[in-house]
Structures are given as C-alpha cells and as structure tokens.
Design a protein around this motif. Sequence first.
Motif, PDB file in Angstrom:
ATOM      1  N   THR A 174       0.821  -1.226   0.000  1.00  0.00           N
ATOM      2  CA  THR A 174       0.000   0.000   0.000  1.00  0.00           C
ATOM      3  C   THR A 174       0.855   1.277   0.000  1.00  0.00           C
TER       4      THR A 174
ATOM      5  N   MET B  50       8.844 -14.856   2.213  1.00  0.00           N
ATOM      6  CA  MET B  50       7.953 -14.176   3.174  1.00  0.00           C
ATOM      7  C   MET B  50       6.514 -14.241   2.685  1.00  0.00           C
TER       8      MET B  50
ATOM      9  N   GLY C 193      -2.219  -8.244   2.452  1.00  0.00           N
ATOM     10  CA  GLY C 193      -2.605  -7.075   1.665  1.00  0.00           C
ATOM     11  C   GLY C 193      -1.462  -6.089   1.471  1.00  0.00           C
TER      12      GLY C 193
ATOM     13  N   ASN D 158       1.137  -3.264   5.749  1.00  0.00           N
ATOM     14  CA  ASN D 158       1.969  -2.945   6.915  1.00  0.00           C
ATOM     15  C   ASN D 158       3.427  -3.324   6.663  1.00  0.00           C
ATOM     16  N   VAL D 159       3.843  -3.160   5.410  1.00  0.00           N
ATOM     17  CA  VAL D 159       5.225  -3.489   5.053  1.00  0.00           C
ATOM     18  C   VAL D 159       5.872  -2.310   4.315  1.00  0.00           C
TER      19      VAL D 159
ATOM     20  N   SER E  46      -5.369  -8.502   5.399  1.00  0.00           N
ATOM     21  CA  SER E  46      -5.967  -9.834   5.377  1.00  0.00           C
ATOM     22  C   SER E  46      -6.303 -10.318   6.788  1.00  0.00           C
TER      23      SER E  46
ATOM     24  N   ALA F  73      -3.198 -11.777   8.614  1.00  0.00           N
ATOM     25  CA  ALA F  73      -2.234 -10.861   9.242  1.00  0.00           C
ATOM     26  C   ALA F  73      -2.807 -10.228  10.506  1.00  0.00           C
ATOM     27  N   SER F  74      -4.111 -10.360  10.737  1.00  0.00           N
ATOM     28  CA  SER F  74      -4.721  -9.620  11.856  1.00  0.00           C
ATOM     29  C   SER F  74      -4.129  -9.980  13.227  1.00  0.00           C
TER      30      SER F  74
ATOM     31  N   ILE G 277      -0.992 -10.832  13.740  1.00  0.00           N
ATOM     32  CA  ILE G 277       0.457 -10.548  13.773  1.00  0.00           C
ATOM     33  C   ILE G 277       0.718  -9.337  14.671  1.00  0.00           C
TER      34      ILE G 277
ATOM     35  N   MET H 118       3.098 -19.634   8.651  1.00  0.00           N
ATOM     36  CA  MET H 118       2.114 -18.917   7.835  1.00  0.00           C
ATOM     37  C   MET H 118       0.751 -19.151   8.491  1.00  0.00           C
ATOM     38  N   ILE H 119       0.092 -18.077   8.838  1.00  0.00           N
ATOM     39  CA  ILE H 119      -1.229 -18.199   9.475  1.00  0.00           C
ATOM     40  C   ILE H 119      -2.242 -18.569   8.394  1.00  0.00           C
TER      41      ILE H 119
ATOM     42  N   LEU I 101      -7.715   9.377   7.647  1.00  0.00           N
ATOM     43  CA  LEU I 101      -6.572   8.605   7.120  1.00  0.00           C
ATOM     44  C   LEU I 101      -6.538   8.656   5.603  1.00  0.00           C
ATOM     45  N   PRO I 102      -5.344   8.785   5.028  1.00  0.00           N
ATOM     46  CA  PRO I 102      -5.253   8.824   3.559  1.00  0.00           C
ATOM     47  C   PRO I 102      -5.568   7.458   2.945  1.00  0.00           C
TER      48      PRO I 102
ATOM     49  N   ASN J 131       0.627   4.699   1.553  1.00  0.00           N
ATOM     50  CA  ASN J 131       0.942   4.763   2.991  1.00  0.00           C
ATOM     51  C   ASN J 131       0.666   3.406   3.625  1.00  0.00           C
ATOM     52  N   ALA J 132       1.096   3.249   4.876  1.00  0.00           N
ATOM     53  CA  ALA J 132       0.843   1.982   5.583  1.00  0.00           C
ATOM     54  C   ALA J 132       0.187   2.245   6.930  1.00  0.00           C
TER      55      ALA J 132
HETATM   56  P1  FAD Z   1       1.003  -7.416   5.230  1.00  0.00           P
HETATM   57  O1  FAD Z   1       1.355  -5.981   5.185  1.00  0.00           O
HETATM   58  O2  FAD Z   1       0.896  -8.155   3.960  1.00  0.00           O
HETATM   59  O3  FAD Z   1       2.034  -8.170   6.179  1.00  0.00           O
HETATM   60  C1  FAD Z   1       2.388  -7.618   7.431  1.00  0.00           C
HETATM   61  C2  FAD Z   1       3.367  -8.593   8.121  1.00  0.00           C
HETATM   62  O4  FAD Z   1       2.689  -9.800   8.445  1.00  0.00           O
HETATM   63  C3  FAD Z   1       4.532  -9.022   7.218  1.00  0.00           C
HETATM   64  O5  FAD Z   1       5.657  -9.198   8.039  1.00  0.00           O
HETATM   65  C4  FAD Z   1       4.081 -10.354   6.634  1.00  0.00           C
HETATM   66  O6  FAD Z   1       5.160 -11.216   6.295  1.00  0.00           O
HETATM   67  C5  FAD Z   1       3.273 -10.923   7.784  1.00  0.00           C
HETATM   68  N1  FAD Z   1       2.145 -11.765   7.344  1.00  0.00           N
HETATM   69  C6  FAD Z   1       1.075 -11.372   6.598  1.00  0.00           C
HETATM   70  N2  FAD Z   1       0.197 -12.385   6.480  1.00  0.00           N
HETATM   71  C7  FAD Z   1       0.725 -13.433   7.141  1.00  0.00           C
HETATM   72  C8  FAD Z   1       0.302 -14.777   7.381  1.00  0.00           C
HETATM   73  N3  FAD Z   1      -0.858 -15.247   6.891  1.00  0.00           N
HETATM   74  N4  FAD Z   1       1.092 -15.584   8.101  1.00  0.00           N
HETATM   75  C9  FAD Z   1       2.277 -15.147   8.610  1.00  0.00           C
HETATM   76  N5  FAD Z   1       2.734 -13.898   8.417  1.00  0.00           N
HETATM   77  C10 FAD Z   1       1.970 -13.041   7.696  1.00  0.00           C
HETATM   78  N6  FAD Z   1      -3.508  -1.434  11.723  1.00  0.00           N
HETATM   79  C11 FAD Z   1      -4.172  -1.418  12.906  1.00  0.00           C
HETATM   80  O7  FAD Z   1      -3.879  -2.227  13.805  1.00  0.00           O
HETATM   81  N7  FAD Z   1      -5.164  -0.511  13.147  1.00  0.00           N
HETATM   82  C12 FAD Z   1      -5.539   0.402  12.235  1.00  0.00           C
HETATM   83  O8  FAD Z   1      -6.439   1.193  12.492  1.00  0.00           O
HETATM   84  C13 FAD Z   1      -4.865   0.408  10.975  1.00  0.00           C
HETATM   85  N8  FAD Z   1      -5.186   1.320  10.035  1.00  0.00           N
HETATM   86  C14 FAD Z   1      -4.537   1.322   8.837  1.00  0.00           C
HETATM   87  C15 FAD Z   1      -4.916   2.273   7.870  1.00  0.00           C
HETATM   88  C16 FAD Z   1      -4.285   2.298   6.642  1.00  0.00           C
HETATM   89  C17 FAD Z   1      -4.703   3.319   5.621  1.00  0.00           C
HETATM   90  C18 FAD Z   1      -3.271   1.346   6.343  1.00  0.00           C
HETATM   91  C19 FAD Z   1      -2.612   1.347   5.000  1.00  0.00           C
HETATM   92  C20 FAD Z   1      -2.875   0.411   7.304  1.00  0.00           C
HETATM   93  C21 FAD Z   1      -3.510   0.397   8.552  1.00  0.00           C
HETATM   94  N9  FAD Z   1      -3.161  -0.529   9.568  1.00  0.00           N
HETATM   95  C22 FAD Z   1      -3.836  -0.553  10.760  1.00  0.00           C
HETATM   96  C23 FAD Z   1      -2.066  -1.506   9.343  1.00  0.00           C
HETATM   97  C24 FAD Z   1      -2.503  -2.785   8.573  1.00  0.00           C
HETATM   98  O9  FAD Z   1      -3.747  -2.604   7.981  1.00  0.00           O
HETATM   99  C25 FAD Z   1      -2.554  -4.000   9.500  1.00  0.00           C
HETATM  100  O10 FAD Z   1      -1.310  -4.221  10.105  1.00  0.00           O
HETATM  101  C26 FAD Z   1      -2.950  -5.272   8.750  1.00  0.00           C
HETATM  102  O11 FAD Z   1      -3.205  -6.322   9.659  1.00  0.00           O
HETATM  103  C27 FAD Z   1      -1.883  -5.744   7.747  1.00  0.00           C
HETATM  104  O12 FAD Z   1      -2.449  -6.783   6.987  1.00  0.00           O
HETATM  105  P2  FAD Z   1      -1.813  -7.229   5.617  1.00  0.00           P
HETATM  106  O13 FAD Z   1      -2.538  -8.450   5.178  1.00  0.00           O
HETATM  107  O14 FAD Z   1      -1.810  -6.093   4.676  1.00  0.00           O
HETATM  108  O15 FAD Z   1      -0.335  -7.605   6.079  1.00  0.00           O
END
Ligand code: FAD
Length: 339
Positions: free
Chosen positions: A14, A48, A52, A55-56, A118, A121-122, A124, A177-178, A227-228, A235-236
């Motif tokens: 993102t 890795m 979505g 958060n990277v 996803s 990742a929730s 994590i 991997m979750i 939030l943007p 952004n992340a």
């Molecule tokens: P990714 O970014 O794909 O991965 C994050 C980490 O988890 C990486 O290290 C990856 O290797 C690992 N990972 C991912 N999936 C798995 C799996 N299945 N098994 C093992 N490891 C895994 N977070 C909040 O807590 N609260 C908020 O209010 C919030 N608001 C946000 C708003 C915006 C606009 C954005 C861009 C982000 C926000 N976030 C927030 C952060 C983000 O949404 C969360 O951290 C989310 O859970 C990341 O999910 P992802 O699937 O995109 O993870």
Amino acid sequence: MEILKNFSLKKLNTFGLSVDGKYFAHVASMDDLLETKDFIAENNCRFMVLGGGSNVLFLNDYDGLIISNGLKGVEILKEDEEHIIVKAMGGENWDGFVSWCVKHNLAGLENLSLIPGSVGASPIQNIGAYGVEMKDHFVELEAFHWETGKIQTWVYNDCKFGYRDSIFKNELKGKVMILSVTFRLDKKPVFKTEYGAILEEIQRMGIKKLSIGAIRDAVIYIRKSKLPDPEVIGNAGSFFKNPVISEGQFQSLKKAYPKIVSHQIQDGNHKLAAGWLIDQAGWKGNRLGNAGVHKKQALVLVNHGNATGKEIILLATKIEESVKEMFGVDLEREVNIIT
Ligand code: FAD
Ligand code: EPU
C-alpha cells in the motif's frame, strides 16, 4: 501452481513502492503450500508471506519468494445462545470479513471496520482501532510451520498479544504462515462507543437507534476523514506505535508540555499520541524528497509519487531523532521493514 519470476509488487504494497519479488507464488490451497515449501528447499531461497501489503515497507527488490496468501473461506463452527464461533481463512480480506459479520448481525469486530489487509495478518500485530483489539474476539488460529511442515493450533494464551504485538511479530516472525483465524462473536452486541467520537458521529448522521451497522458506518466515516486512502496516496497507516512511558516520565513531560495528548493505561503507565509528538516537532505536512508526513495525521508517512523505501526510512529516522531530542521519547516503528 505457477511460480512467477521478477514479479512487480507495486500493486501489492500500500506504500505503492516499485519493487519486484524475485519469485512469486499465489497460494490458494494446501497443495500449493506444500509445493511452495518444496520450491524453497530446492532453491534454498528466503521467503515471506504477503497479505494485503498494508503494513510493510520494502527497502529493496525482494531477492526471494513472495508467498501471496489466497486461502479463502468463512465457516460457522458452532453456536450457543450468546455466541457464534466463526473460522475465517487467512487470505480473506479483513474488512470484507467484518462486513460479513455485521450483515449476519454478529457483533464484536465492527469497531475494526475498514482496516486494510488480510484476516491472516490480523493476529500478527493484534490489529486495533476505536477501543477494540482483534484479541478481544480471538479464539485460536491455525498456522503452517515452515520448518516442521506441520499445521499447529495456537490458542489465546500462546499468542502473547499486546498493543500492536504478538508472538508472531517476535519469536515466530517468518517461521509460520497463518492459515485461518477463529473468532468468538456476540449475538447480543456490547456497543463500544466511548472512543474517538463514535457517538458524536452517529448523532451527526441522524441515526436514532444504536446498532453494529451504525457503529461500522460511523467508524468508516471517521477513518475516511482522517486517514489517507492508499489508492490515492501510498501509505501503511500509522508508521510508529504510540509510545508507552512511566508515570514519572509523564509527569515531567506534562510540566514542560501541558497540552501533551495521552491516556493512562495499566500499571500507571501512559500512552502518548505519537501523532501529537511528531506534529509538535513540526513535521506534519512536510516532505523530504518524495517521502512525506501526511497533512492531516502526522503518524502516517506517505509516498508522494516515486518514493523509494530508503527515502521513507530516511524521513522516519529524522522524525525519530527530532522526537527524541524534543521530548526524550523513543518512537518504535509499527510497520514491518523488509530489507
Ligand atoms: P502485510 O502488510 O501483507 O504483512 C504484514 C506482516 O505480516 C509481514 O511481516 C508479513 O510477512 C506478515 N504476514 C502477513 N500475512 C501473514 C500470514 N498469513 N502468516 C504469517 N505472516 C503473515 N492497523 C491497525 O492495527 N489498526 C488500524 O487502524 C490500521 N489502520 C490502517 C490504515 C491504513 C490506511 C493502512 C494502509 C494500514 C492500517 N493498519 C492498521 C495496518 C494494517 O492494515 C494492518 O497491520 C494489517 O493487519 C496488515 O495486513 P496485511 O494483510 O496487509 O499484512
Ligand atoms: N494528533 C495530533 N496531530 C496529528 C495526529 C494526531 O495532535 O497529526 C493527536 C490528536 O490530538 C488526536 C490524538 O493525537 O486526538 C490521537 O490521534 P488519532 O485519534 O488519529 O489516533 P492515533 O493514536 O494517531 C491510533 C492507531 C490507529 C487507529 C486509531 C483509532 C496506533 C499507532 N495508531 O492512531 O491505528 O486507527 O488510533 O483507534 O496505535 C495503525 O495502527 O496503522 C492505525 C492507523
């Protein structure tokens, strides 16, 4: 399953960074997962999991295998008069799952509406917003252990959940991997409206009767106004965590900065609003090359166009230095930095 080569990750993070993965696998079944494990062994490459990508922060092209989580499905496991136990596969979109819960009148996760990413990742970083954390409704998860090749179940007490933290962000980072997460949802809702002007928003929207749908709508509205949208500007979310400090440190900061934004948490500690610290240090709306600090929320770093991960890290480091210098407070990064 096809393993792709030199795959662009621009649309899969993102921040919108232009980086490639040397190899890329979309895992949609257990067979795919086992094939992936074999590929890693045969090629002796790093790997890795990517959900979505919200958060990277990639500092470079990734010289290994990116495993995209495409495991889908939502299943009701059991129910009693008060609760319903639901298992969601890790590749489900988080907000799609929350929307499904709200539509089925299953309460608990509505305050976590519109968080990108996803289900897998929730846990994590134990996602949280508006007074609720994922852990509040967590029952267990299933994860595939890369070394043993076994699927194991982790129950609540195994997971060491904390504020934006869990065992999966620490000891088990990169080791599992979750695959799925199981939640306990309430048939009779307990509304959480005390945090972040949710009630005010519901009144403003002219909604007379409180419901989980109304809370979801209010949270979505508040989030969109603050939030943007990563589709518009990369952004992340929050780049840093809100720092937790002791009562003693808080009292001396409060003396120097009477308007400091914080709230008291357990053990007499205080959680400071990092956005306020960064804002006071003069960073809000500023930019350094193509990396910037969002104009409405100083805790969010943005990609103004063609930023690289390194430019964003440079900005983050400068922010950390000025907050340390001005307030004596260390900022901890929330975003996962991928080197
Ligand atoms: P990714 O970014 O794909 O991965 C994050 C980490 O988890 C990486 O290290 C990856 O290797 C690992 N990972 C991912 N999936 C798995 C799996 N299945 N098994 C093992 N490891 C895994 N977070 C909040 O807590 N609260 C908020 O209010 C919030 N608001 C946000 C708003 C915006 C606009 C954005 C861009 C982000 C926000 N976030 C927030 C952060 C983000 O949404 C969360 O951290 C989310 O859970 C990341 O999910 P992802 O699937 O995109 O993870
Ligand atoms: N503030 C400022 N200036 C700013 C930003 C914030 O002064 O530029 C002050 C305001 O006074 C505001 C306070 O900081 O009242 C708190 O700001 P906000 O309500 O926006 O919440 P936050 O603490 O910045 C946290 C989470 C968010 C989550 C919201 C809502 C962290 C690191 N961030 O942000 O989570 O959505 O609360 O619960 O805990 C994320 O983790 O990626 C994320 C977006």
